[in-house]
Structure formats: structure tokens, C-alpha cells
Design a protein around this motif. Structure first.
Motif, PDB file in Angstrom:
ATOM      1  N   ASN A  73      81.592   4.887  16.102  1.00  0.00           N
ATOM      2  CA  ASN A  73      81.696   4.208  17.414  1.00  0.00           C
ATOM      3  C   ASN A  73      82.664   3.235  17.555  1.00  0.00           C
ATOM      4  OD1 ASN A  73      79.484   5.130  19.060  1.00  0.00           O
ATOM      5  ND2 ASN A  73      78.076   4.015  17.823  1.00  0.00           N
ATOM      6  N   LEU A  74      83.561   3.396  16.342  1.00  0.00           N
ATOM      7  CA  LEU A  74      84.759   2.533  16.449  1.00  0.00           C
ATOM      8  C   LEU A  74      85.907   3.107  17.276  1.00  0.00           C
ATOM      9  CD1 LEU A  74      85.175   1.368  12.544  1.00  0.00           C
ATOM     10  CD2 LEU A  74      84.130  -0.108  14.392  1.00  0.00           C
ATOM     11  N   GLY A  75      86.468   2.004  17.913  1.00  0.00           N
ATOM     12  CA  GLY A  75      87.436   2.741  18.897  1.00  0.00           C
ATOM     13  C   GLY A  75      88.542   2.718  18.376  1.00  0.00           C
ATOM     14  N   LEU A  76      89.592   3.801  19.044  1.00  0.00           N
ATOM     15  CA  LEU A  76      90.785   4.391  18.700  1.00  0.00           C
ATOM     16  C   LEU A  76      91.523   3.937  19.878  1.00  0.00           C
ATOM     17  CD1 LEU A  76      90.420   7.686  16.907  1.00  0.00           C
ATOM     18  CD2 LEU A  76      90.856   5.403  15.937  1.00  0.00           C
ATOM     19  N   PRO A  77      93.084   4.028  19.770  1.00  0.00           N
ATOM     20  CA  PRO A  77      93.846   4.075  21.092  1.00  0.00           C
ATOM     21  C   PRO A  77      93.510   5.035  22.292  1.00  0.00           C
ATOM     22  CG  PRO A  77      95.266   3.781  19.180  1.00  0.00           C
ATOM     23  CD  PRO A  77      93.787   4.382  18.678  1.00  0.00           C
ATOM     24  N   LEU A  78      93.664   4.638  23.334  1.00  0.00           N
ATOM     25  CA  LEU A  78      93.270   5.611  24.431  1.00  0.00           C
ATOM     26  C   LEU A  78      91.886   5.524  24.639  1.00  0.00           C
ATOM     27  CD1 LEU A  78      95.802   8.676  24.271  1.00  0.00           C
ATOM     28  CD2 LEU A  78      96.142   6.317  25.322  1.00  0.00           C
ATOM     29  N   GLY A  79      91.200   4.793  24.080  1.00  0.00           N
ATOM     30  CA  GLY A  79      89.447   4.694  24.293  1.00  0.00           C
ATOM     31  C   GLY A  79      88.688   5.679  23.536  1.00  0.00           C
ATOM     32  N   LEU A  80      89.561   6.352  22.611  1.00  0.00           N
ATOM     33  CA  LEU A  80      88.694   7.657  21.821  1.00  0.00           C
ATOM     34  C   LEU A  80      87.911   6.971  20.626  1.00  0.00           C
ATOM     35  CD1 LEU A  80      88.697  10.719  21.861  1.00  0.00           C
ATOM     36  CD2 LEU A  80      90.400  10.593  20.014  1.00  0.00           C
ATOM     37  N   PRO A  81      86.629   7.326  20.575  1.00  0.00           N
ATOM     38  CA  PRO A  81      85.968   6.850  19.510  1.00  0.00           C
ATOM     39  C   PRO A  81      86.323   7.555  18.290  1.00  0.00           C
ATOM     40  CG  PRO A  81      84.427   7.506  21.392  1.00  0.00           C
ATOM     41  CD  PRO A  81      85.753   8.129  21.619  1.00  0.00           C
ATOM     42  N   LEU A  82      86.165   6.802  17.037  1.00  0.00           N
ATOM     43  CA  LEU A  82      86.650   7.270  15.704  1.00  0.00           C
ATOM     44  C   LEU A  82      86.293   8.601  15.422  1.00  0.00           C
ATOM     45  CD1 LEU A  82      87.989   6.803  13.077  1.00  0.00           C
ATOM     46  CD2 LEU A  82      85.994   5.810  12.510  1.00  0.00           C
ATOM     47  N   VAL A  83      84.875   8.723  15.931  1.00  0.00           N
ATOM     48  CA  VAL A  83      84.220  10.340  15.466  1.00  0.00           C
ATOM     49  C   VAL A  83      84.736  11.214  15.942  1.00  0.00           C
ATOM     50  CG1 VAL A  83      82.487  10.143  17.163  1.00  0.00           C
ATOM     51  CG2 VAL A  83      82.176  11.347  15.146  1.00  0.00           C
ATOM     52  N   ARG A  84      85.353  11.170  17.521  1.00  0.00           N
ATOM     53  CA  ARG A  84      86.002  12.163  17.950  1.00  0.00           C
ATOM     54  C   ARG A  84      87.403  12.388  17.662  1.00  0.00           C
ATOM     55  NH1 ARG A  84      83.030  10.847  23.965  1.00  0.00           N
ATOM     56  NH2 ARG A  84      81.098  12.053  23.455  1.00  0.00           N
TER      57      ARG A  84
END
Length: 486
Positions: A73-84
């Protein structure tokens, strides 16, 4: 030859797989104890080494997805969750591996095709939705999930690949559940029949029903794999899967999610139908659970009955939660379906549609979804999306039944015992994945927690495993199945 890879070409063996899985677990454990900068520096060489090994046996790359779900569930840039983001990277590794001749071609997969139809319906709904930007973000999640399911099919060439990925899913699910059972807060019962309880455990999730569904899926799948490992006389695997089942069961009870309990019951019923070897165990568990609950209710005064027992009994009676807005949310979904019958309001736009004045039920304006799987899809994707969902469910059920009835063999040689265990492995993985997905459907009758990217990823993993087992069945030559278990 299966999809461009011979049966003997296995790449790195189980020791390398175990080392990779241990390294992956070490990465996320270290992430809790070091600074983000130092963690990134330490993680880069590990990830490079993992990618190098995974290119030769791409199932190892996919296996990292369930193992890292705890931080998904941690967030990456552009609002992309880490898992995705991780799934996209894994997809790139699988593609490189396929270019080098590792893995197999998907070919025609009814399960993947049905899910692609569901995703296509979501894309069409986006074109006429009330908030295309919001819908597009959900579409990206659907496409990444479909990529994961397809990757599972590509990388599970051998029976050992299925076992490895199944083990990773069980371990990853156990870690998710352990985050909740290791820190259970003090519950506050706000109603006489336990229909309203405050401060329920959530683990790494946003709310307890998400934890409950994750635990239900893990429990059903791990129980199936326990039966498979026990019948194959693998003591260490039996222990691993049994521990996963126990931890998941504990989290399932602790979540106090009645929807998850209903989903688990449906999942175990499906498991009993699809995997005959599990029936004795399931009957024993059902007997113990029924007798235990009866003793708690009869022998213990009602005011001292454990909260979990009160919560379970509230399914069959009780006054209900006076603050529950789910009836209003479902009524709102019906209204939105009537106003946008064909394509719906667009994926992920239930609340946006309600806030824009499309609602006729004021109490539903604060609800994020319809608290029902069918109504949520119907409101957001219309009749087209609901039809696609029914088709996907029907195709999945058909393939699961075919998997359970087929005889299996992944190699043309070997004694009858080895052929029987090969059949049991694939039947067991298929039955366990089907049971986990049945838990999603059962839970979907009262709630809709699939918005969470971790929950959605777990569901896509089980879809991929079901599709992989179906592809293995169609790739097995009839003459190779002789002598398999009846």
C-alpha cells in the motif's frame, strides 16, 4: 516441449528459489528498521541479483509479489501503489525471460480471456463516465492486475513452479495476517448483540473487513495446500501450510468480519466440492467449530459470551447496527444503475456520482462504494460490466470443475505414484485458488473491499493460478494421463 521450454529445463532449482525468497523477506524486514535512503542503497544490488536469477526462472520474479504485499500500500510517484509498480517491473522481467525462451506461451486461456472482457467493459464505461480521470486510475489497476494473472500463466511451466508460487502466496498471506494477530487492540462493544464493535484490528489495511477478506482467501488456499502437502508426504511443506492456515484462521476470527466469515464458509464448501481429499478434514473442522460454538452459547451466560461468538450469532438475528449506511448505499447503487443502465457511471465513480447530485439517497453520499460486489459493478459499469462479471464467474467455475475432474501428468514417464501426486498438486492448487475466489464472492454479498490494491492483487494472483492450472490441463496429452489417479 511446452510453450517453448522443455520439461527438463528448470533453470535454478529449489535452493536458488529458497535463497531468493529469503532475500525478498529480508528486504521488507530491513525496510522497517533502516532509513529509506540506506534501505534503497542496500536493496538495489539485491534487486539486481534477483532480476538476474529470475530471468532464467521467471516464476521467482512473480513469487516476490505476494511476499511484498505487506508493504504494497506504500505510495509511489503519480499515486501508484508500490505493489502495482512492482507488478509492472515483474512483467518486464517475465517478458525478457520469454524473449530468451524461458516460460511458456499463454495460448488460448478462457479465464484470462474472460477477465480481459471484464477489463474491456471497464474501459468502455470510462468513455462515458462522470469522472473519466478517476475511472482511468482504476482502469490502470485493472490492466496491471490482468498483467499479473497473465504472468502467472507464463511462468508456471512445471509442477515445481506451481508449488513455489503457491508457497509464496501462503507465506505472503500469512505475513499480512500476522500484522493483525500480533497486535490486537482492546475491543469496544457498542451494541447488545455485538453488531457494532469499535477498535477492531486492521493490520496493514485501512479497515477490518479488508483484513477479514485477506485472511479468508489465505485460509481457504492454505488449507487446500496443507492437504496437498500431507498427501504428498512432504512434512516441511505440510508444516508451512498448516501454520499459514492457523495464522489466517486467527486473523479471520480477530477481524470480526461477518462478511469474511460468510465468504470463508462458501470457500470451504467450494473446496470440498473440488478437492475430494480435503473432505475428511473439512468435515472434522466443521464438527469441531459447530460443537465449540454450541458449548460457548449454552454453557456460558449470554453476557459473558465471547465477542466472536456474539458477532457470529448476530448474522442470524440481532437488532443490527443503527449507524450502518449499507442499505442506503445499496439503494443508491440501484438508482445509479437505473439512470446509467448500459455503461454505468464509470469505474470508481460511485461516490463521485453521488456527490454530483446523481443520488436520490442522501445517506449514501459518504459511502465509497455500494457494499455489494454485483451492485458496485452494476452501478459503475452498467449492464455491460455486470454481464462481463457473470461471464468471468461462469468461465472460472467451469474451468475449476474441469480441473477437478481431469487426470493429470506433466511428464510422459514415471510410476503411477508420481503421476498421481502430479495430478494432486495441480488439482489442489486449482481447488485452493477457486475456494479463495469463492470467498471473495461470498464476502461481496455484504461488502466490497476490492478497492484496496493489496486485496485486489491477492485476488488477481488466485485468478492467475486458476488460469495456469487450466492451461496445464489443456496442454497435457491424453495418452500421458493414463495411470493417473482416478
Amino acid at each position: 516441449m511446452i510453450g517453448g521450454a522443455t520439461v527438463e529445463e528448470r533453470g535454478p532449482g529449489l535452493p536458488a528459489a529458497a535463497a531468493l525468497l529469503i532475500a525478498t523477506v529480508g528486504v521488507w524486514i530491513a525496510g522497517w528498521n533502516v532509513s529509506p535512503t540506506l534501505g534503497l542503497v542496500l536493496m538495489v544490488p539485491v534487486l539486481v541479483a534477483m532480476a538476474y536469477v529470475a530471468v532464467r526462472r521467471p516464476v521467482l520474479a512473480v513469487a516476490t509479489v505476494p511476499l511484498l504485499l505487506v508493504v504494497g500500500n506504500l505510495g509511489l510517484p503519480l499515486g501508484l501503489p508500490l505493489v502495482r509498480g512492482q507488478i509492472v517491473a515483474v512483467g518486464a522481467v517475465v517478458l525478457i525471460a520469454a524473449k530468451k525462451g524461458y516460460g511458456r506461451r499463454i495460448g488460448w486461456s478462457p479465464v484470462i480471456a474472460a477477465m480481459a472482457l471484464l477489463v474491456a467493459a471497464a474501459l468502455l464505461s470510462t468513455l462515458t463516465g462522470v469522472d473519466p480521470a478517476r475511472s482511468l486510475r482504476h482502469d490502470v489497476g485493472y490492466l496491471i492486475g490482468l498483467l499479473l494473472a497473465a504472468a502467472v500463466v507464463v511462468v508456471t511451466v512445471h509442477r515445481s513452479d506451481l508449488l513455489l508460487l503457491a508457497s509464496a502466496v501462503c507465506v505472503g498471506g500469512t505475513i499480512l495476517c500476522a500484522t493483525a494477530v500480533t497486535s490486537i487492540p482492546d475491543l469496544q462493544v457498542e451494541s447488545s448483540d455485538a453488531s457494532l464493535i469499535v477498535n477492531r484490528p486492521v493490520g496493514v489495511f485501512g479497515q477490518p473487513n479488508e483484513l477479514g477478506l485477506a485472511a479468508a482467501m489465505t485460509f481457504c488456499f492454505s488449507l487446500a495446500m496443507t492437504v496437498v502437502a500431507h498427501r504428498r508426504r512432504r512434512a516441511w511443506m505440510t508444516t508451512l501450510f498448516a501454520v499459514a492456515s492457523l495464522v489466517a484462521a486467527a486473523a479471520l476470527v480477530a477481524s470480526l468480519s461477518r462478511g469474511a466469515w460468510i465468504g470463508s464458509a462458501l470457500g470451504l464448501l467450494v473446496l470440498a466440492v473440488l478437492l475430494r481429499e480435503s473432505r475428511t478434514l473439512l468435515i472434522s473442522l466443521a464438527t469441531v467449530a459447530t460443537v465449540g460454538l454450541a458449548l460457548l452459547v449454552v454453557a456460558v451466560p449470554s453476557q459473558n459470551t465471547p465477542v466472536a461468538a456474539q458477532r457470529l450469532l448476530s448474522i442470524f438475528g440481532g437488532q443490527g447496527n443503527p449507524y450502518d449506511e449499507r442499505p442506503a448505499a445499496r439503494a443508491e447503487a440501484v438508482v445509479q444503475m437505473s439512470e446509467h443502465p448500459v455503461l454505468g457511471t464509470g469505474p470508481g465513480t460511485y461516490q463521485a456520482a453521488a456527490m454530483q447530485g446523481l443520488t436520490h439517497v442522501d445517506a449514501a453520499k459518504k459511502e465509497e462504494h455500494a457494499h455489494n460486489l454485483a451492485l458496485a459493478v452494476g452501478a459503475e459499469q452498467g449492464v455491460l460490466g455486470l454481464t462481463a462479471l457473470l461471464v468471468a464467474t461462469g468461465v472460472g467455475a467451469r474451468e475449476a470443475l474441469r480441473n477437478s475432474r481431469a487426470t493429470w501428468l506433466h511428464a510422459s514417464s514415471g510410476d503411477s505414484q508420481s503421476r498421481a501426486t502430479a495430478g494432486l498438486t495441480v488439482r489442489g492448487v486449482s481447488a485452493g485458488a477457486s475456494a479463495a475466489l469463492a470467498a471473495v464472492i461470498g464476502h461481496g454479498a455484504v461488502d466490497y473491499p476490492l478497492r484496496n490494491p493489496v486485496i485486489a492483487t491477492l485476488a488477481w494472483l488466485f485468478i492467475g493460478l486458476l488460469a495456469a492450472c487450466a492451461c496445464t490441463r489443456t496442454l497435457t496429452h491424453p495418452q500421458e494421463t493414463r495411470g493417473d489417479e482416478p
